[in-house]
Design a protein around this motif. Structure first.
Motif, PDB file in Angstrom:
ATOM      1  N   PRO A 256       0.832  -1.214   0.000  1.00 29.39           N
ATOM      2  CA  PRO A 256       0.000   0.000   0.000  1.00 29.39           C
ATOM      3  C   PRO A 256       0.864   1.260   0.000  1.00 29.39           C
ATOM      4  O   PRO A 256       2.008   1.246   0.479  1.00 29.39           O
ATOM      5  N   HIS A 257       0.292   2.345  -0.514  1.00 27.76           N
ATOM      6  CA  HIS A 257       1.028   3.602  -0.657  1.00 27.76           C
ATOM      7  C   HIS A 257       1.603   4.090   0.665  1.00 27.76           C
ATOM      8  O   HIS A 257       2.770   4.509   0.729  1.00 27.76           O
ATOM      9  N   ASP A 258       0.812   4.004   1.731  1.00 29.93           N
ATOM     10  CA  ASP A 258       1.291   4.524   3.023  1.00 29.93           C
ATOM     11  C   ASP A 258       2.468   3.701   3.552  1.00 29.93           C
ATOM     12  O   ASP A 258       3.378   4.243   4.197  1.00 29.93           O
ATOM     13  N   VAL A 259       2.492   2.406   3.240  1.00 31.75           N
ATOM     14  CA  VAL A 259       3.612   1.547   3.639  1.00 31.75           C
ATOM     15  C   VAL A 259       4.867   1.944   2.864  1.00 31.75           C
ATOM     16  O   VAL A 259       5.960   2.063   3.435  1.00 31.75           O
ATOM     17  N   LEU A 260       4.706   2.190   1.565  1.00 30.23           N
ATOM     18  CA  LEU A 260       5.855   2.590   0.734  1.00 30.23           C
ATOM     19  C   LEU A 260       6.411   3.943   1.171  1.00 30.23           C
ATOM     20  O   LEU A 260       7.625   4.151   1.156  1.00 30.23           O
ATOM     21  N   VAL A 261       5.515   4.846   1.577  1.00 31.56           N
ATOM     22  CA  VAL A 261       5.954   6.158   2.061  1.00 31.56           C
ATOM     23  C   VAL A 261       6.830   5.993   3.301  1.00 31.56           C
ATOM     24  O   VAL A 261       7.886   6.626   3.423  1.00 31.56           O
ATOM     25  N   GLU A 262       6.421   5.107   4.204  1.00 31.67           N
ATOM     26  CA  GLU A 262       7.212   4.877   5.422  1.00 31.67           C
ATOM     27  C   GLU A 262       8.546   4.206   5.075  1.00 31.67           C
ATOM     28  O   GLU A 262       9.592   4.584   5.619  1.00 31.67           O
ATOM     29  N   TYR A 263       8.511   3.237   4.152  1.00 34.43           N
ATOM     30  CA  TYR A 263       9.760   2.604   3.714  1.00 34.43           C
ATOM     31  C   TYR A 263      10.726   3.657   3.175  1.00 34.43           C
ATOM     32  O   TYR A 263      11.923   3.646   3.475  1.00 34.43           O
ATOM     33  N   GLN A 264      10.196   4.555   2.348  1.00 38.62           N
ATOM     34  CA  GLN A 264      11.002   5.583   1.694  1.00 38.62           C
ATOM     35  C   GLN A 264      11.690   6.500   2.700  1.00 38.62           C
ATOM     36  O   GLN A 264      12.745   7.061   2.425  1.00 38.62           O
ATOM     37  N   GLN A 265      11.083   6.638   3.871  1.00 37.65           N
ATOM     38  CA  GLN A 265      11.653   7.515   4.907  1.00 37.65           C
ATOM     39  C   GLN A 265      12.821   6.862   5.643  1.00 37.65           C
ATOM     40  O   GLN A 265      13.599   7.563   6.303  1.00 37.65           O
ATOM     41  N   ARG A 266      12.981   5.558   5.517  1.00 41.81           N
ATOM     42  CA  ARG A 266      14.017   4.863   6.289  1.00 41.81           C
ATOM     43  C   ARG A 266      15.440   5.298   5.930  1.00 41.81           C
ATOM     44  O   ARG A 266      16.218   5.623   6.838  1.00 41.81           O
ATOM     45  N   PRO A 267      15.816   5.337   4.639  1.00 39.03           N
ATOM     46  CA  PRO A 267      17.162   5.863   4.329  1.00 39.03           C
ATOM     47  C   PRO A 267      17.328   7.313   4.785  1.00 39.03           C
ATOM     48  O   PRO A 267      18.408   7.711   5.217  1.00 39.03           O
ATOM     49  N   GLN A 268      16.251   8.094   4.703  1.00 41.82           N
ATOM     50  CA  GLN A 268      16.307   9.492   5.135  1.00 41.82           C
ATOM     51  C   GLN A 268      16.590   9.590   6.632  1.00 41.82           C
ATOM     52  O   GLN A 268      17.415  10.403   7.071  1.00 41.82           O
ATOM     53  N   ARG A 269      15.932   8.753   7.404  1.00 40.72           N
ATOM     54  CA  ARG A 269      16.135   8.775   8.865  1.00 40.72           C
ATOM     55  C   ARG A 269      17.547   8.336   9.218  1.00 40.72           C
ATOM     56  O   ARG A 269      18.196   8.920  10.095  1.00 40.72           O
ATOM     57  N   LEU A 270      18.032   7.311   8.523  1.00 41.38           N
ATOM     58  CA  LEU A 270      19.384   6.805   8.787  1.00 41.38           C
ATOM     59  C   LEU A 270      20.440   7.861   8.444  1.00 41.38           C
ATOM     60  O   LEU A 270      21.344   8.148   9.241  1.00 41.38           O
ATOM     61  N   VAL A 271      20.317   8.462   7.277  1.00 39.58           N
ATOM     62  CA  VAL A 271      21.324   9.426   6.826  1.00 39.58           C
ATOM     63  C   VAL A 271      21.252  10.726   7.628  1.00 39.58           C
ATOM     64  O   VAL A 271      22.279  11.327   7.941  1.00 39.58           O
ATOM     65  N   SER A 272      20.053  11.154   8.000  1.00 37.63           N
ATOM     66  CA  SER A 272      19.955  12.370   8.822  1.00 37.63           C
ATOM     67  C   SER A 272      20.548  12.124  10.207  1.00 37.63           C
ATOM     68  O   SER A 272      21.196  13.014  10.782  1.00 37.63           O
ATOM     69  N   TYR A 273      20.391  10.915  10.741  1.00 38.88           N
ATOM     70  CA  TYR A 273      21.021  10.575  12.023  1.00 38.88           C
ATOM     71  C   TYR A 273      22.544  10.576  11.886  1.00 38.88           C
ATOM     72  O   TYR A 273      23.258  11.077  12.754  1.00 38.88           O
ATOM     73  N   PHE A 274      23.044  10.035  10.753  1.00 33.41           N
ATOM     74  CA  PHE A 274      24.489  10.043  10.491  1.00 33.41           C
ATOM     75  C   PHE A 274      25.031  11.478  10.469  1.00 33.41           C
ATOM     76  O   PHE A 274      26.085  11.768  11.048  1.00 33.41           O
ATOM     77  N   ILE A 275      24.311  12.371   9.793  1.00 33.25           N
ATOM     78  CA  ILE A 275      24.741  13.775   9.718  1.00 33.25           C
ATOM     79  C   ILE A 275      24.747  14.403  11.114  1.00 33.25           C
ATOM     80  O   ILE A 275      25.703  15.070  11.495  1.00 33.25           O
ATOM     81  N   LYS A 276      23.677  14.140  11.835  1.00 33.76           N
ATOM     82  CA  LYS A 276      23.548  14.677  13.199  1.00 33.76           C
ATOM     83  C   LYS A 276      24.700  14.184  14.090  1.00 33.76           C
ATOM     84  O   LYS A 276      25.317  14.957  14.824  1.00 33.76           O
ATOM     85  N   LYS A 277      25.004  12.895  13.977  1.00 35.38           N
ATOM     86  CA  LYS A 277      26.088  12.302  14.757  1.00 35.38           C
ATOM     87  C   LYS A 277      27.444  12.885  14.334  1.00 35.38           C
ATOM     88  O   LYS A 277      28.307  13.181  15.176  1.00 35.38           O
ATOM     89  N   SER A 278      27.633  13.057  13.025  1.00 34.05           N
ATOM     90  CA  SER A 278      28.892  13.603  12.519  1.00 34.05           C
ATOM     91  C   SER A 278      29.134  15.028  13.010  1.00 34.05           C
ATOM     92  O   SER A 278      30.269  15.445  13.179  1.00 34.05           O
ATOM     93  N   LEU A 279      28.039  15.753  13.213  1.00 38.01           N
ATOM     94  CA  LEU A 279      28.140  17.146  13.686  1.00 38.01           C
ATOM     95  C   LEU A 279      28.141  17.242  15.210  1.00 38.01           C
ATOM     96  O   LEU A 279      28.147  18.343  15.770  1.00 38.01           O
ATOM     97  N   GLY A 280      28.150  16.066  15.885  1.00 40.30           N
ATOM     98  CA  GLY A 280      28.191  16.053  17.352  1.00 40.30           C
ATOM     99  C   GLY A 280      26.912  16.517  18.005  1.00 40.30           C
ATOM    100  O   GLY A 280      26.921  17.052  19.123  1.00 40.30           O
TER     101      GLY A 280
END
Length: 282
Positions: A256-280
């Motif tokens: 379903p579309h809403d499931v795909l939308v949540e899946y799509q957010q997973r790389p975004q959440r991972l990479v934004s956390y990486f950026i946040k961690k890299s910036l301390g």
């Protein structure tokens, strides 16, 4: 060159002050669609505490409809369209833009979607090597009528840093594996549901099983040229893609579309956390 016109960005060194606009960029995230990259910049802004009520994130490339570009703090978010030609054109102009802006120590990450091989839908794959449709870790291009081959290795340290970030988050399954980059969504990926198909389900399964045996865990259409160009230009780079389906189980994306939308957010959440961690800021 007295002037460098980045035609597909609608930017030029004679009309824009690149060091003032982009000189502080340390992280560039690229993905297929403009809307996804707009969502990403909003998410990053919130994660880094750089957002304010009513904030708008204007498209820096508003003068063209080829690509979209957004910025907040040290993070640039750029769409690249679909397939090797589209991302390659964008990368040429992006890399020149970073050069003209005199940026240093930049990390560039592709965040996207893919088809998995032997993985549950929603799993995230961090690419170790981008391989072609014959499973070779190389990107081939014809330049002036001659075959030019570049390697497609990713930055191993960055792969491990991203994997550690996924462990920190502990929100979804993440694996490190090879990513097969193809020239097409249908025949190039062994789908049976395209307008043209000259092989059987048995042929398809044999090919995908061989890919899995070669360490390939997902399939998309941009990673090889992305890896090759970033490596050639000395940019630390990674590819982080979510899988929408297991290709061993079928060809069509049926979630379903809403499931795909949540899946799509997973790389975004991972990479934004990486950026946040890299910036301390974690």
């Amino acid at each position: 060159m007295k002037e460098d016109i980045l035609y597909h960005f609608n930017l030029s060194t004679s009309t824009h002050d690149f060091p003032a606009m982009f000189g502080d960029v340390k992280f560039v995230c690229v993905g297929g669609s403009p809307s996804r990259m707009n969502t990403f910049i909003r998410h990053v802004a919130a994660e880094l505490g750089l957002n304010h009520p009513g904030d708008e994130y204007p498209n820096i490339c508003a003068g063209t409809d080829r690509y979209a570009m957004y910025k907040v703090g040290p993070v640039l978010s750029v769409s690249h369209g679909m397939g090797i030609p589209s991302i390659a054109i964008m990368l040429h102009e992006l890399i020149k833009m970073l050069y003209h802006a005199r940026c240093s120590n930049v990390t560039i990450i592709r965040i996207g979607t893919s088809g998995g091989i032997g993985l549950e839908p929603g799993s995230v794959v961090i690419t170790r090597q981008a391989v072609d449709a014959c499973f070779k870790p190389e990107f081939e291009q014809i330049v002036l009528g001659k075959r030019v081959v570049r390697n497609t290795d990713m930055d191993e340290q960055l792969v491990q840093e991203l994997m550690q970030c996924s462990s920190d988050l502990n929100e979804f399954t993440t694996v490190v594996g090879n990513t097969m980059c193809t020239l097409d969504f249908y025949e190039g990926q062994g789908r049976l549901d395209g307008a043209i198909c000259s092989y059987t389900e048995k042929d398809k399964q044999a090919y995908l099983q061989a890919a899995h045996a070669a360490g390939i865990r997902n399939i998309e259409m941009e990673s090889s040229v992305f890896a090759a160009m970033c490596s050639a230009c000395g940019l630390r780079a990674a590819v982080v893609c979510v899988t929408f389906l297991d290709r061993l189980q079928g060809d069509q994306i049926t979630s379903p579309h809403d499931v795909l939308v949540e899946y799509q957010q997973r790389p975004q959440r991972l990479v934004s956390y990486f950026i946040k961690k890299s910036l301390g800021k974690v």
